[in-house]
Design a protein around this motif. Structure first.
Motif, mmCIF file in Angstrom:
data_model
loop_
_atom_site.group_PDB
_atom_site.id
_atom_site.type_symbol
_atom_site.label_atom_id
_atom_site.label_comp_id
_atom_site.label_asym_id
_atom_site.label_seq_id
_atom_site.Cartn_x
_atom_site.Cartn_y
_atom_site.Cartn_z
ATOM 1 N N GLU A 562 -34.522 93.606 -26.136
ATOM 2 C CA GLU A 562 -32.866 93.917 -26.388
ATOM 3 C C GLU A 562 -32.023 93.056 -26.819
ATOM 4 O OE1 GLU A 562 -31.357 97.019 -25.572
ATOM 5 O OE2 GLU A 562 -33.655 97.992 -25.380
ATOM 6 N N LYS A 563 -32.725 91.519 -27.266
ATOM 7 C CA LYS A 563 -31.173 91.105 -27.233
ATOM 8 C C LYS A 563 -31.984 89.375 -27.202
ATOM 9 C CE LYS A 563 -26.424 90.672 -28.745
ATOM 10 N NZ LYS A 563 -25.392 91.142 -27.865
ATOM 11 N N ILE A 564 -31.428 88.430 -27.597
ATOM 12 C CA ILE A 564 -32.228 87.065 -27.674
ATOM 13 C C ILE A 564 -30.275 86.572 -27.184
ATOM 14 C CG2 ILE A 564 -32.678 85.314 -27.993
ATOM 15 C CD1 ILE A 564 -35.093 87.004 -29.695
ATOM 16 N N HIS A 565 -30.292 85.983 -26.455
ATOM 17 C CA HIS A 565 -28.938 84.553 -25.788
ATOM 18 C C HIS A 565 -29.451 83.001 -26.108
ATOM 19 C CE1 HIS A 565 -26.625 87.830 -25.244
ATOM 20 N NE2 HIS A 565 -27.454 88.580 -25.003
ATOM 21 N N ALA A 566 -28.479 82.377 -26.627
ATOM 22 C CA ALA A 566 -28.688 80.962 -26.686
ATOM 23 C C ALA A 566 -27.764 80.619 -25.934
ATOM 24 C CB ALA A 566 -28.503 80.493 -27.841
ATOM 25 N N LEU A 567 -28.010 80.026 -24.363
ATOM 26 C CA LEU A 567 -26.818 79.588 -23.718
ATOM 27 C C LEU A 567 -27.092 78.278 -23.153
ATOM 28 C CD1 LEU A 567 -27.207 82.474 -21.394
ATOM 29 C CD2 LEU A 567 -25.684 82.110 -23.191
ATOM 30 N N ASP A 568 -26.184 77.418 -22.753
ATOM 31 C CA ASP A 568 -26.023 75.524 -22.064
ATOM 32 C C ASP A 568 -26.635 75.828 -20.723
ATOM 33 O OD1 ASP A 568 -24.046 75.386 -20.303
ATOM 34 O OD2 ASP A 568 -22.769 76.731 -22.153
ATOM 35 N N THR A 569 -27.326 74.854 -20.772
ATOM 36 C CA THR A 569 -28.136 74.661 -19.487
ATOM 37 C C THR A 569 -27.167 74.543 -18.858
ATOM 38 O OG1 THR A 569 -29.383 73.929 -20.722
ATOM 39 C CG2 THR A 569 -29.502 73.261 -18.470
ATOM 40 N N VAL A 570 -26.231 74.514 -18.670
ATOM 41 C CA VAL A 570 -24.727 74.209 -17.371
ATOM 42 C C VAL A 570 -24.895 75.977 -16.683
ATOM 43 C CG1 VAL A 570 -22.814 73.616 -16.767
ATOM 44 C CG2 VAL A 570 -23.712 72.818 -18.940
ATOM 45 N N LYS A 603 -32.618 70.635 -23.198
ATOM 46 C CA LYS A 603 -32.426 70.157 -24.520
ATOM 47 C C LYS A 603 -31.056 70.695 -24.659
ATOM 48 C CE LYS A 603 -36.853 70.732 -26.936
ATOM 49 N NZ LYS A 603 -37.607 71.214 -27.627
ATOM 50 N N GLY A 604 -29.913 71.067 -23.587
ATOM 51 C CA GLY A 604 -29.075 71.148 -23.622
ATOM 52 C C GLY A 604 -28.805 73.112 -23.680
ATOM 53 N N THR A 605 -29.346 73.546 -24.220
ATOM 54 C CA THR A 605 -29.777 74.953 -25.138
ATOM 55 C C THR A 605 -30.231 75.992 -24.551
ATOM 56 O OG1 THR A 605 -28.670 74.445 -26.845
ATOM 57 C CG2 THR A 605 -29.451 76.973 -26.280
ATOM 58 N N GLU A 606 -30.295 76.753 -23.800
ATOM 59 C CA GLU A 606 -31.570 78.148 -22.979
ATOM 60 C C GLU A 606 -31.592 78.848 -23.941
ATOM 61 O OE1 GLU A 606 -33.193 76.487 -20.692
ATOM 62 O OE2 GLU A 606 -32.075 75.185 -19.663
ATOM 63 N N GLN A 607 -32.902 79.483 -24.344
ATOM 64 C CA GLN A 607 -32.940 80.820 -25.215
ATOM 65 C C GLN A 607 -33.066 82.157 -23.372
ATOM 66 O OE1 GLN A 607 -32.918 81.110 -28.058
ATOM 67 N NE2 GLN A 607 -32.467 78.981 -29.102
ATOM 68 N N LEU A 608 -32.464 82.378 -23.449
ATOM 69 C CA LEU A 608 -32.415 83.884 -22.751
ATOM 70 C C LEU A 608 -33.291 85.122 -23.340
ATOM 71 C CD1 LEU A 608 -32.704 84.233 -19.806
ATOM 72 C CD2 LEU A 608 -30.340 85.198 -20.404
ATOM 73 N N ILE A 609 -34.469 85.885 -23.282
ATOM 74 C CA ILE A 609 -34.430 87.405 -24.089
ATOM 75 C C ILE A 609 -34.691 87.772 -22.844
ATOM 76 C CG2 ILE A 609 -36.537 87.987 -24.994
ATOM 77 C CD1 ILE A 609 -37.461 85.290 -25.314
ATOM 78 N N LEU A 610 -33.016 89.374 -23.289
ATOM 79 C CA LEU A 610 -33.666 90.238 -22.041
ATOM 80 C C LEU A 610 -34.628 91.317 -23.175
ATOM 81 C CD1 LEU A 610 -29.899 91.192 -22.815
ATOM 82 C CD2 LEU A 610 -30.965 89.814 -20.452
ATOM 83 N N VAL A 622 -36.570 80.842 -21.778
ATOM 84 C CA VAL A 622 -37.761 79.945 -22.241
ATOM 85 C C VAL A 622 -37.213 78.586 -23.014
ATOM 86 C CG1 VAL A 622 -39.550 82.110 -23.189
ATOM 87 C CG2 VAL A 622 -37.179 80.972 -25.036
ATOM 88 N N ASP A 623 -38.442 77.893 -23.721
ATOM 89 C CA ASP A 623 -38.091 76.519 -23.879
ATOM 90 C C ASP A 623 -37.453 77.279 -25.161
ATOM 91 O OD1 ASP A 623 -37.790 74.512 -21.479
ATOM 92 O OD2 ASP A 623 -40.038 75.080 -21.754
ATOM 93 N N GLN A 624 -38.142 77.313 -26.049
ATOM 94 C CA GLN A 624 -37.495 77.734 -27.893
ATOM 95 C C GLN A 624 -38.453 79.141 -28.300
ATOM 96 O OE1 GLN A 624 -39.755 74.681 -30.070
ATOM 97 N NE2 GLN A 624 -38.950 75.491 -32.108
#
Length: 679
Positions: A562-570, A603-610, A622-624
């Motif tokens: 559906e969508k991909i979000h790049a979110l910080d690890t925090v 790496k400070g950023t996480e990739q979330l795939i909906l 996922v990492d990348q």
């Protein structure tokens, strides 16, 4: 060579049998439909003629008797009854066996065939009531141009034609099947008995035929006897000239006096019978239509080979892309892009060829419902919606057995007896609806019955009694219905020939899972049950998103994303129970690093795939995200066959392996794991 032609005949005959079965099911619902009756007659006639030509003499003889029954039906001398339809269905099964076995010389089998033929002959020899006469154009005294044409056909077989296994009467039968025909037989060359040789042919015929078929179609009747006959086909005029009294009397006179018919004489007789048409117009020459082949028959192994070659091409294309990127040469990059476009078009065309409509397999389900309903004394209507939906033929092959079991359950478990339905305020006839439709890149198949439905509490108690769940376990309505797919679960107390052996729905779920599909059940007491299958359209090549989890690469089908979000690890550090808040909406997520037991690369950023899962969205962490990837899905080896979260593997351009994630299975298994941990 003859074996090759026989194999071709069997293949085409199976198509005719399929068409015959389909037409018979339609006739059962509309017994007075003349078009369906003609369709059945033509299919039988084709089987009879082809059988004699290719050495299936027993098949030809048997079909001839069956054809005689339907010849009486189409001529309004016999009514279509339930007994005739039931016997014809049995005859179809008998024909299937004959096609498989060929001619036999076993005494018992020959006795069975003779007994069956005798049953068929009872109808053609009976005094059954005739069908109501249908108004015919033949009663008209003038000729109307109805789009048909009338031809004069002369057939003069060589004397040796019988010795080659050809029966000229079958040629006449074929012409009769094309429309209305009147035949004049000429036997002046038949010698006296002392000089008569029974293996010689002495007669010839003239046929006046009215048909909507073209000249080429008429020529096709004689395609195998062109060298053994003198054939003449002449057009007389438009419309059914056989309705003209002058033409009929001319044919009768020719038959009595053994006088040959001529085109000129018939045209002269016809000219006065056709309103607004002069003699010159009637004499106009026949314009042959251009014949174009709209479809061809291809062996399925050739299609499989084509798809495999395209799959290999896609893999090599990935290698070319990698080389072009590393080389950096603009000309090579442009060439790689062009080849990629062509390979994608070739892929789409190859897979469109391998797709076949569901309708091709639905006939057996219609026949199943008909036979089982009669066996169980139930009245059931099988309705099809979306039969033209297309699926990969390999998926349809794996889908047949699960659907057969689902429909058996609907007939046996779901639909009530007629008196019970009436008592509950329902129509005595039950309905099973087979519905197929597209949903994104998937095909949804629903099998719905309007029967008694399933009580969730009954399922729960049954599962407790069988030791499948604990009595204190709390389950949602959906989870209760999922119990039906557990091994050994059955709602039927007694064992029958139809179902109730404690084996079935678990196998259905397993078989559907093998083709990367999902199955679910919903039911309402008193209203019915619905089984829903979600299926991929193809198994071999998919468009995927290539991702990286630690050092490993995975492919997620793009159709599910559906969508991909790049979110910080925090953001993920603050999550509770694996639920993340994005744009004021909460989404559950699965950390693939945990699922695949790998190290976490921070790496400070996480990739979330909906991704889509049933009626909601679930995130995959996922990492990348590497990018879109045209994926050739190869099956897993036997050591990884039980790995449910992975549906296959793909060879990358650099020779490494990327595993293809089955997102539905991954999310389902993760939810089950959490549930078991909680309890």
């Amino acid at each position: 060579m003859i074996d090759k032609f026989k194999a071709k005949f069997v293949e085409e005959s199976n198509d005719n049998v399929h068409d015959l079965e389909e037409a018979l099911l339609l006739l059962e619902k509309d017994t007075s439909n003349n078009e369906i009756i003609e369709r059945i007659f033509r299919a039988m006639h084709t089987l009879k003629g082809g059988g004699a030509m290719f050495g299936f003499n027993q098949l030809s003889e048997f079909t001839h008797h069956l054809e005689t029954v339907f010849d009486l039906v189409r001529n309004n001398k016999l009514s279509v009854t339930d007994d005739i339809i039931s016997l014809t269905f049995e005859s179809i099964d008998h024909i299937k066996n004959m096609l498989e076995m060929g001619d036999v010389d076993d005494a018992d089998e020959l006795a069975n065939q003779a007994a069956f033929i005798q049953r068929v002959q009872q109808f053609s020899n009976s005094d059954a009531p005739a069908a109501a006469p249908v108004a015919s154009a033949s009663s008209a005294s003038t000729v109307k141009d109805d789009g048909s044409k009338t031809f004069l056909i002369t057939i003069k077989p060589n004397e040796e034609i019988l010795r080659n296994g050809t029966n000229p009467f079958y040629l006449l039968d074929d012409l009769h099947a094309m429309g209305e025909a009147k035949v004049v037989a000429f036997y002046e060359k038949v010698p006296v008995l002392s000089n008569f040789n029974p293996v010689n042919s002495y007669c010839h015929w003239q046929v006046v035929l009215n048909t909507e078929e073209s000249v080429n179609d008429i020529k096709d009747v004689f395609i195998f006897v062109e060298d053994e006959c003198e054939i003449s086909i002449e057009e007389i005029g438009s419309g059914n000239l056989l309705t003209a009294e002058a033409i009929s009397s001319t044919i009768e006179e020719a038959s009595k006096l053994q006088k040959s018919l001529t085109k000129e004489d018939l045209i002269a007789k016809a000219a006065a019978s056709i309103p607004g048409q002069d003699k010159k117009e009637t004499k106009k020459k026949v314009q042959l239509k251009e014949h174009k082949i709209s479809s061809i028959r291809v062996n399925s192994t050739k299609i499989d080979e084509l798809v495999n070659l395209v799959s290999e091409l896609v893999t090599i294309q990935a290698q070319l892309n990698l080389f072009a990127e590393n080389d950096g040469n603009p000309a090579v990059l442009a060439l790689a892009e062009n080849i990629q476009k062509l390979s994608r078009q070739l892929r789409d065309n190859a897979f469109s060829i391998s797709l076949i409509p569901l309708q091709s397999e639905l006939m057996r389900f219609q026949r199943l419902v008909r036979d089982l309903s009669k066996e169980l004394d139930k009245d059931i209507d099988f309705v099809i919606e979306g039969g033209d939906i297309e699926l990969d033929k390999n998926i349809i092959e794996h889908l047949t057995d699960p659907l057969l079991h689902i429909i058996r359950n609907a007939v046996d478990h779901g639909i009530e007896m007629p008196d019970e339905r009436i008592k509950n305020g329902k129509a005595p006839k039950g309905t099973i609806l087979f519905k197929a439709y597209y949903s994104g890149a998937s095909v949804m198949v629903e099998v719905m019955d309007d029967g008694k439905g399933i009580d969730p509490e009954f399922i729960r108690n049954k599962a407790i009694n069988k030791g499948l769940i604990d009595a204190n376990t709390e389950l949602s309505r959906k989870e209760i219905f999922e119990l039906v797919f557990l091994s050994g679960f059955s709602t039927k107390e007694e064992v029958t020939d139809v179902s109730g052996r404690g084996v079935g729905m678990d196998v259905v779920k397993k078989k559907i899972g093998e083709i990367r599909g999902e199955v679910s059940l919903d039911s309402e007491i008193g209203k019915g049950t619905t089984l829903t299958l979600e299926l991929p359209m193809t198994l071999s090549i998919i468009d995927g998103l290539l991702v990286k989890v630690f050092k490993n690469q995975y492919v997620i089908p793009i159709a599910n994303i559906e969508k991909i979000h790049a979110l910080d690890t925090v953001s993920f550090g603050k999550t509770f129970n694996h639920v993340v808040n994005i744009d004021d909406e909460q989404y559950p997520f699965i950390d693939l690093r945990e699922s695949f037991e790998t190290e976490v690369v921070n790496k400070g950023t996480e990739q979330l795939i909906l991704v889509k899962y049933e009626d909601r969205k679930v995130g995959l962490l996922v990492d990348q995200v590497i990018g879109e990837y045209q994926t050739v899905v190869k099956p897993l080896g036997r050591f990884l066959k039980k790995q449910e979260n992975i549906s296959g593997a793909s060879i990358m351009g650099d020779g490494t392996i990327a595993l293809v994630i089955d997102t539905n299975r991954l999310i389902h298994n993760n939810a089950v794991k959490k549930y078991r941990t909680k309890n």
